[in-house]
Design an enzyme around this catalytic site. Sequence first.
Site, mmCIF file in Angstrom:
data_model
loop_
_atom_site.group_PDB
_atom_site.id
_atom_site.type_symbol
_atom_site.label_atom_id
_atom_site.label_comp_id
_atom_site.label_asym_id
_atom_site.label_seq_id
_atom_site.Cartn_x
_atom_site.Cartn_y
_atom_site.Cartn_z
ATOM 1 N NE ARG A 279 -38.116 34.633 109.187
ATOM 2 C CZ ARG A 279 -37.372 34.586 108.078
ATOM 3 N NH1 ARG A 279 -36.585 35.587 107.768
ATOM 4 N NH2 ARG A 279 -37.419 33.537 107.308
ATOM 5 C CG ASP B 101 -36.514 28.157 109.663
ATOM 6 O OD1 ASP B 101 -36.356 29.387 109.582
ATOM 7 O OD2 ASP B 101 -36.634 27.419 108.670
ATOM 8 C CE1 TYR C 225 -35.727 27.465 101.592
ATOM 9 C CE2 TYR C 225 -38.076 27.620 102.018
ATOM 10 C CZ TYR C 225 -36.844 28.227 101.883
ATOM 11 O OH TYR C 225 -36.720 29.579 102.017
ATOM 12 N NE ARG D 74 -30.760 37.459 110.490
ATOM 13 C CZ ARG D 74 -30.570 37.122 109.223
ATOM 14 N NH1 ARG D 74 -29.361 36.928 108.766
ATOM 15 N NH2 ARG D 74 -31.590 36.973 108.412
ATOM 16 N NE ARG E 24 -28.261 33.289 114.880
ATOM 17 C CZ ARG E 24 -27.069 33.031 114.388
ATOM 18 N NH1 ARG E 24 -26.103 32.642 115.186
ATOM 19 N NH2 ARG E 24 -26.825 33.152 113.108
HETATM 20 O O1 CP3 Z 1 -41.616 35.089 113.024
HETATM 21 C C1 CP3 Z 1 -40.846 34.776 113.952
HETATM 22 O O2 CP3 Z 1 -40.288 35.638 114.678
HETATM 23 C C2 CP3 Z 1 -40.651 33.314 114.276
HETATM 24 C C3 CP3 Z 1 -39.489 32.715 113.745
HETATM 25 C C4 CP3 Z 1 -39.402 32.327 112.276
HETATM 26 C C5 CP3 Z 1 -38.143 32.176 111.639
HETATM 27 N N1 CP3 Z 1 -38.365 31.667 110.401
HETATM 28 C C6 CP3 Z 1 -36.851 32.495 112.265
HETATM 29 C C7 CP3 Z 1 -35.648 32.642 111.436
HETATM 30 C C8 CP3 Z 1 -40.392 31.971 111.348
HETATM 31 C C9 CP3 Z 1 -41.904 32.005 111.480
HETATM 32 C C10 CP3 Z 1 -39.723 31.533 110.165
HETATM 33 C C11 CP3 Z 1 -40.428 31.008 108.974
HETATM 34 C C12 CP3 Z 1 -39.658 30.791 107.748
HETATM 35 N N2 CP3 Z 1 -38.412 30.263 107.613
HETATM 36 C C13 CP3 Z 1 -40.185 31.012 106.458
HETATM 37 C C14 CP3 Z 1 -41.581 31.497 106.142
HETATM 38 C C15 CP3 Z 1 -41.691 32.956 106.250
HETATM 39 C C16 CP3 Z 1 -41.022 33.741 105.150
HETATM 40 O O3 CP3 Z 1 -40.057 34.470 105.478
HETATM 41 O O4 CP3 Z 1 -41.449 33.635 104.006
HETATM 42 C C17 CP3 Z 1 -39.182 30.660 105.534
HETATM 43 C C18 CP3 Z 1 -39.281 30.749 104.014
HETATM 44 C C19 CP3 Z 1 -38.068 30.178 106.280
HETATM 45 C C20 CP3 Z 1 -36.774 29.646 105.762
HETATM 46 C C21 CP3 Z 1 -35.635 30.468 106.215
HETATM 47 N N3 CP3 Z 1 -35.093 30.425 107.498
HETATM 48 C C22 CP3 Z 1 -34.882 31.430 105.493
HETATM 49 C C23 CP3 Z 1 -35.144 31.808 104.035
HETATM 50 C C24 CP3 Z 1 -33.893 31.948 106.354
HETATM 51 C C25 CP3 Z 1 -32.821 32.948 106.047
HETATM 52 C C26 CP3 Z 1 -33.399 34.284 106.298
HETATM 53 C C27 CP3 Z 1 -32.386 35.412 106.281
HETATM 54 O O5 CP3 Z 1 -32.896 36.545 106.396
HETATM 55 O O6 CP3 Z 1 -31.187 35.206 106.211
HETATM 56 C C28 CP3 Z 1 -34.066 31.331 107.601
HETATM 57 C C29 CP3 Z 1 -33.276 31.594 108.823
HETATM 58 C C30 CP3 Z 1 -34.034 32.268 109.926
HETATM 59 N N4 CP3 Z 1 -35.258 31.864 110.376
HETATM 60 C C31 CP3 Z 1 -33.590 33.368 110.736
HETATM 61 C C32 CP3 Z 1 -34.607 33.590 111.677
HETATM 62 C C33 CP3 Z 1 -34.585 34.605 112.797
HETATM 63 C C34 CP3 Z 1 -32.251 34.096 110.622
HETATM 64 C C35 CP3 Z 1 -31.225 33.177 111.218
HETATM 65 C C36 CP3 Z 1 -30.140 33.823 112.021
HETATM 66 O O7 CP3 Z 1 -30.357 34.233 113.190
HETATM 67 O O8 CP3 Z 1 -29.006 33.882 111.516
#
Ligand code: CP3
Length: 346
Positions: free
Chosen positions: A26, A75, A150, A30, A39
């Site tokens: 990640r 994602d 999911y 943010r 964003r």
């Molecule tokens: O690592 C990176 O920088 C690449 C981008 C990336 C994102 N999601 C961006 C993201 C990667 C590799 C993921 C994988 C992902 N997504 C996983 C596996 C990794 C883990 O965390 O276990 C999972 C379970 C998801 C599903 C997901 N997407 C969730 C649970 C959320 C909410 C997270 C939160 O903190 O609110 C997301 C949204 C998401 N994916 C964001 C980002 C930067 C936040 C969205 C925003 O900008 O508002």
Amino acid sequence: MPIRNTSFLDACRGHRPAQTPVWLMRQAGRYLPEYRAIRKRVSFLELCRTPELAAEVTVQPIDRLGVDAAILFSDILVVFDAMGVAVEFNPGPQLPKPVRTTADIAALRWGDPVDEVGYVMDAVRACKRALADRVPLIGFCGAPFTTVSYLIEGGGSRDFLEVKKLMFCEPVAFGRLMANTTELLARYLIGQIDAGVDAVQIFDSWAGALGPRDYQTHVLPHTIALVEAVRAHVPAGRERVPVILFARGNANTLALTATAPADVIGIDWSIELDDAIEVVGSDRVVQGNLDPGVLLGPPELIRERVRATLAAGAGAKAHVFNLGHGISRFTDPDHAKLMVDTVHGL
Ligand code: CP3
């Protein structure tokens, strides 16, 4: 052109580069003000679906932190576009129509992700152009179990009761759903490889939701099938790309996860890295595993924990330094930079 910084790929292939490579799960997100600025203008999904913007965000942590690898900004849930399943982010993911019954499963579409999630393939090409061979690019997908969870739960879950209900009441339908998802994910990762990614990571964020026996019976064979399918693919004119498997589980599932033939085993932060290496074997390459919460602590603690994690990583065949899960949005970017600089300095 060859990639200039090869430390990450060298480590993935089992060599020990002069400097331990480091990146952060990640790392584009943010906690970075430059990410929040973009964003303000576009939603998260628009960002994922606009290749030039996804590339811009992918490069942000390379410029600011000096990490040794980039990870595609996307994602794990956008692959649902190929299955005809809608997903919303507010900001956590939500599926308006989760898949709960055998009829729901039968109604799924199994489209070709290379076409139907083509914007991800375009984002890979845009990232490669934007990176200009500075560092390698990591592609990714969710593991079959995390992806299917999911679909069934329709979002985050604490107890995974809907998943377990389907798994235990309709084991054949659940198994078929897992197998079809595995095939689709293999095609999706191979598409990313052909579009240009230099390594791939499979995220099994929810592997720890099951006990070891159910994980072994209902999940692991599919995870292994995905790893094998991707490893069998050699892109035209290039070497086979390394596969990283990151399962967030517990000490009991790690030994099982490590039976998968992944090039690199990701270690979550719930176990000490030296103990994890004892479990997976000192002949394996490991990635991890600083608790992301440590970056909320003071600089001296960060330095000390990085030093300890590096020392533990010396017991593995090779070590890719990383966090043991995604970086928190509340992290001071200077603390992330301190972590990267400390890894490089030692
Ligand atoms: O690592 C990176 O920088 C690449 C981008 C990336 C994102 N999601 C961006 C993201 C990667 C590799 C993921 C994988 C992902 N997504 C996983 C596996 C990794 C883990 O965390 O276990 C999972 C379970 C998801 C599903 C997901 N997407 C969730 C649970 C959320 C909410 C997270 C939160 O903190 O609110 C997301 C949204 C998401 N994916 C964001 C980002 C930067 C936040 C969205 C925003 O900008 O508002």
